[in-house]
Scaffold this active site. Structure first.
Site, PDB file in Angstrom:
ATOM      1  N   GLU A 100       0.775  -1.223   0.020  1.00 24.72           N
ATOM      2  CA  GLU A 100       0.047  -0.083   0.000  1.00 24.72           C
ATOM      3  C   GLU A 100       0.908   1.172  -0.043  1.00 24.72           C
ATOM      4  O   GLU A 100       1.986   1.304   0.466  1.00 24.72           O
ATOM      5  CB  GLU A 100      -0.856  -0.035   1.183  1.00 24.72           C
ATOM      6  CG  GLU A 100      -1.816   1.044   1.471  1.00 24.72           C
ATOM      7  CD  GLU A 100      -2.877   1.465   0.349  1.00 24.72           C
ATOM      8  OE1 GLU A 100      -2.489   1.810  -0.618  1.00 24.72           O
ATOM      9  OE2 GLU A 100      -4.055   1.150   0.638  1.00 24.72           O
ATOM     10  N   ASP A 101       0.386   2.163  -0.615  1.00 24.09           N
ATOM     11  CA  ASP A 101       1.076   3.763  -0.472  1.00 24.09           C
ATOM     12  C   ASP A 101       1.293   4.117   0.729  1.00 24.09           C
ATOM     13  O   ASP A 101       2.112   4.728   1.346  1.00 24.09           O
ATOM     14  CB  ASP A 101       0.651   4.499  -1.717  1.00 24.09           C
ATOM     15  CG  ASP A 101      -1.031   4.613  -1.438  1.00 24.09           C
ATOM     16  OD1 ASP A 101      -1.522   3.968  -0.853  1.00 24.09           O
ATOM     17  OD2 ASP A 101      -1.413   5.799  -2.167  1.00 24.09           O
ATOM     18  N   ASP A 104      -3.505   6.084   6.474  1.00 26.82           N
ATOM     19  CA  ASP A 104      -4.141   7.261   7.167  1.00 26.82           C
ATOM     20  C   ASP A 104      -4.894   7.036   8.170  1.00 26.82           C
ATOM     21  O   ASP A 104      -4.440   6.687   9.388  1.00 26.82           O
ATOM     22  CB  ASP A 104      -4.786   8.067   6.086  1.00 26.82           C
ATOM     23  CG  ASP A 104      -5.091   9.656   6.505  1.00 26.82           C
ATOM     24  OD1 ASP A 104      -4.915   9.828   7.866  1.00 26.82           O
ATOM     25  OD2 ASP A 104      -5.265  10.404   5.622  1.00 26.82           O
ATOM     26  N   PHE A 153      -1.122  16.168   4.273  1.00 24.11           N
ATOM     27  CA  PHE A 153      -1.271  15.728   3.096  1.00 24.11           C
ATOM     28  C   PHE A 153      -0.310  15.565   2.087  1.00 24.11           C
ATOM     29  O   PHE A 153       0.298  16.645   1.986  1.00 24.11           O
ATOM     30  CB  PHE A 153      -2.463  16.570   2.193  1.00 24.11           C
ATOM     31  CG  PHE A 153      -3.118  15.770   1.272  1.00 24.11           C
ATOM     32  CD1 PHE A 153      -4.066  14.488   1.347  1.00 24.11           C
ATOM     33  CD2 PHE A 153      -2.923  16.225  -0.084  1.00 24.11           C
ATOM     34  CE1 PHE A 153      -4.729  13.827   0.261  1.00 24.11           C
ATOM     35  CE2 PHE A 153      -3.004  15.336  -1.137  1.00 24.11           C
ATOM     36  CZ  PHE A 153      -4.201  14.348  -1.148  1.00 24.11           C
ATOM     37  N   ARG A 166       0.903  11.896  -9.391  1.00 22.35           N
ATOM     38  CA  ARG A 166       1.563  10.528  -9.075  1.00 22.35           C
ATOM     39  C   ARG A 166       2.689  10.316  -9.785  1.00 22.35           C
ATOM     40  O   ARG A 166       3.438   9.229  -9.238  1.00 22.35           O
ATOM     41  CB  ARG A 166       0.549   9.349  -9.853  1.00 22.35           C
ATOM     42  CG  ARG A 166      -1.029   9.481  -9.107  1.00 22.35           C
ATOM     43  CD  ARG A 166      -1.733   8.131  -9.694  1.00 22.35           C
ATOM     44  NE  ARG A 166      -3.268   8.520  -9.289  1.00 22.35           N
ATOM     45  CZ  ARG A 166      -3.854   7.990  -8.154  1.00 22.35           C
ATOM     46  NH1 ARG A 166      -2.815   7.539  -7.049  1.00 22.35           N
ATOM     47  NH2 ARG A 166      -5.008   8.067  -7.904  1.00 22.35           N
TER      48      ARG A 166
HETATM   49  P1  IMP Z   1      -7.333   5.682   5.045  1.00 17.66           P
HETATM   50  O1  IMP Z   1      -8.380   4.678   4.789  1.00 17.66           O
HETATM   51  O2  IMP Z   1      -7.720   6.759   5.879  1.00 17.66           O
HETATM   52  O3  IMP Z   1      -5.999   4.962   5.532  1.00 17.66           O
HETATM   53  O4  IMP Z   1      -6.914   5.928   3.624  1.00 17.66           O
HETATM   54  C1  IMP Z   1      -6.220   5.284   2.655  1.00 17.66           C
HETATM   55  C2  IMP Z   1      -5.919   5.888   1.461  1.00 17.66           C
HETATM   56  O5  IMP Z   1      -6.249   7.274   1.251  1.00 17.66           O
HETATM   57  C3  IMP Z   1      -4.789   5.667   0.524  1.00 17.66           C
HETATM   58  O6  IMP Z   1      -4.700   4.289   0.181  1.00 17.66           O
HETATM   59  C4  IMP Z   1      -4.607   6.709  -0.121  1.00 17.66           C
HETATM   60  O7  IMP Z   1      -5.184   6.285  -1.384  1.00 17.66           O
HETATM   61  C5  IMP Z   1      -5.546   7.880   0.449  1.00 17.66           C
HETATM   62  N1  IMP Z   1      -4.470   8.650   1.267  1.00 17.66           N
HETATM   63  C6  IMP Z   1      -4.363   8.923   2.625  1.00 17.66           C
HETATM   64  N2  IMP Z   1      -3.454   9.936   2.961  1.00 17.66           N
HETATM   65  C7  IMP Z   1      -3.058  10.429   1.961  1.00 17.66           C
HETATM   66  C8  IMP Z   1      -2.210  11.545   1.203  1.00 17.66           C
HETATM   67  O8  IMP Z   1      -1.872  12.330   2.268  1.00 17.66           O
HETATM   68  N3  IMP Z   1      -2.167  11.971   0.207  1.00 17.66           N
HETATM   69  C9  IMP Z   1      -2.627  10.945  -0.903  1.00 17.66           C
HETATM   70  N4  IMP Z   1      -3.492  10.247  -0.729  1.00 17.66           N
HETATM   71  C10 IMP Z   1      -3.803   9.580   0.835  1.00 17.66           C
HETATM   72 MG    MG Z   2      -3.674   3.727  -1.808  1.00 12.52          MG
END
Ligand code: IMP
Ligand code: MG
Length: 175
Positions: A100-101, A104, A153, A166
């Site tokens: 995963e990238d 959050d 962010f 990207r």
């Molecule tokens: P989560 O469910 O809140 O953990 O969000 C996960 C997804 O939100 C990641 O797989 C990203 O695609 C996107 N995301 C979360 N933080 C960022 C950020 O700082 N920049 C860009 N995409 C983000």
């Molecule tokens: Mg992602």
């Protein structure tokens, strides 16, 4: 400084810092999964660049697959996975490494792990390039973490702001 849509971003993590860290994670994974034939599962779209760099450093013959789950709209996490799309393999009895990238709130990862667990894999490990520990809203443990960052962010190296950014080779943070 770079401009994406209406927002400005400044350099945050350099290309060489990223590459050094990816190498380190690959070495850990190579050691932990020696002889175990893991299935690497990248979560699209954000992980495509991390996945490509990581896979080039994985020893032996690796099996690679891609899934899609719901992701960000604007800068607000939806946190809910509508559907797990694109998993073709039977993963029963397999060792899964999710790639995963960024984690959050962790809600996306939590839903993904739950969907995968129903398919009875031997194990599920998580490799994430970025983790925002202060933003975590659930009990998700990533085994391989590139960088722990403040809950700001970020874009670049696969990560986007409304689909822009990207392709950047380094990671930028909102100014
Ligand atoms: P989560 O469910 O809140 O953990 O969000 C996960 C997804 O939100 C990641 O797989 C990203 O695609 C996107 N995301 C979360 N933080 C960022 C950020 O700082 N920049 C860009 N995409 C983000
Ligand atoms: Mg992602």
């Amino acid at each position: 400084m770079i401009q994406l849509h209406n927002l400005s971003f400044v350099p945050f993590i350099t290309e060489s810092q990223i590459q050094e860290r990816v190498q380190f994670l690959a070495e850990m994974i190579n050691k932990d999964f020696e002889g175990k034939n893991p299935l690497f599962l990248a979560v699209l779209n954000g992980s495509f660049m991390f996945m490509a760099d990581l896979m080039r450093l994985i020893d032996g013959i690796a099996e690679v697959s891609f899934v899609k789950v719901q992701s960000y709209q604007d800068m607000q996490s939806q946190g809910k996975v509508t559907e797990l799309i694109g998993l073709q393999q039977d993963i029963a009895g397999r060792h899964i490494v999710i790639v995963e990238d960024i984690i959050d709130t962790g809600l996306t990862m939590q839903s993904l792990v739950r969907s995968l667990e129903k398919k009875m894999p031997s194990s599920i490990s998580i490799a994430t390039l970025l983790l925002k520990p202060k933003a975590l809203q659930c009990d998700i443990k990533a085994h391989y973490i590139g960088f722990e960052i403040e809950p700001k962010f970020v874009v670049g190296y696969g990560l986007d702001y409304n689909e822009l950014g990207r392709n950047l080779r380094e990671i930028y943070v909102l100014e």
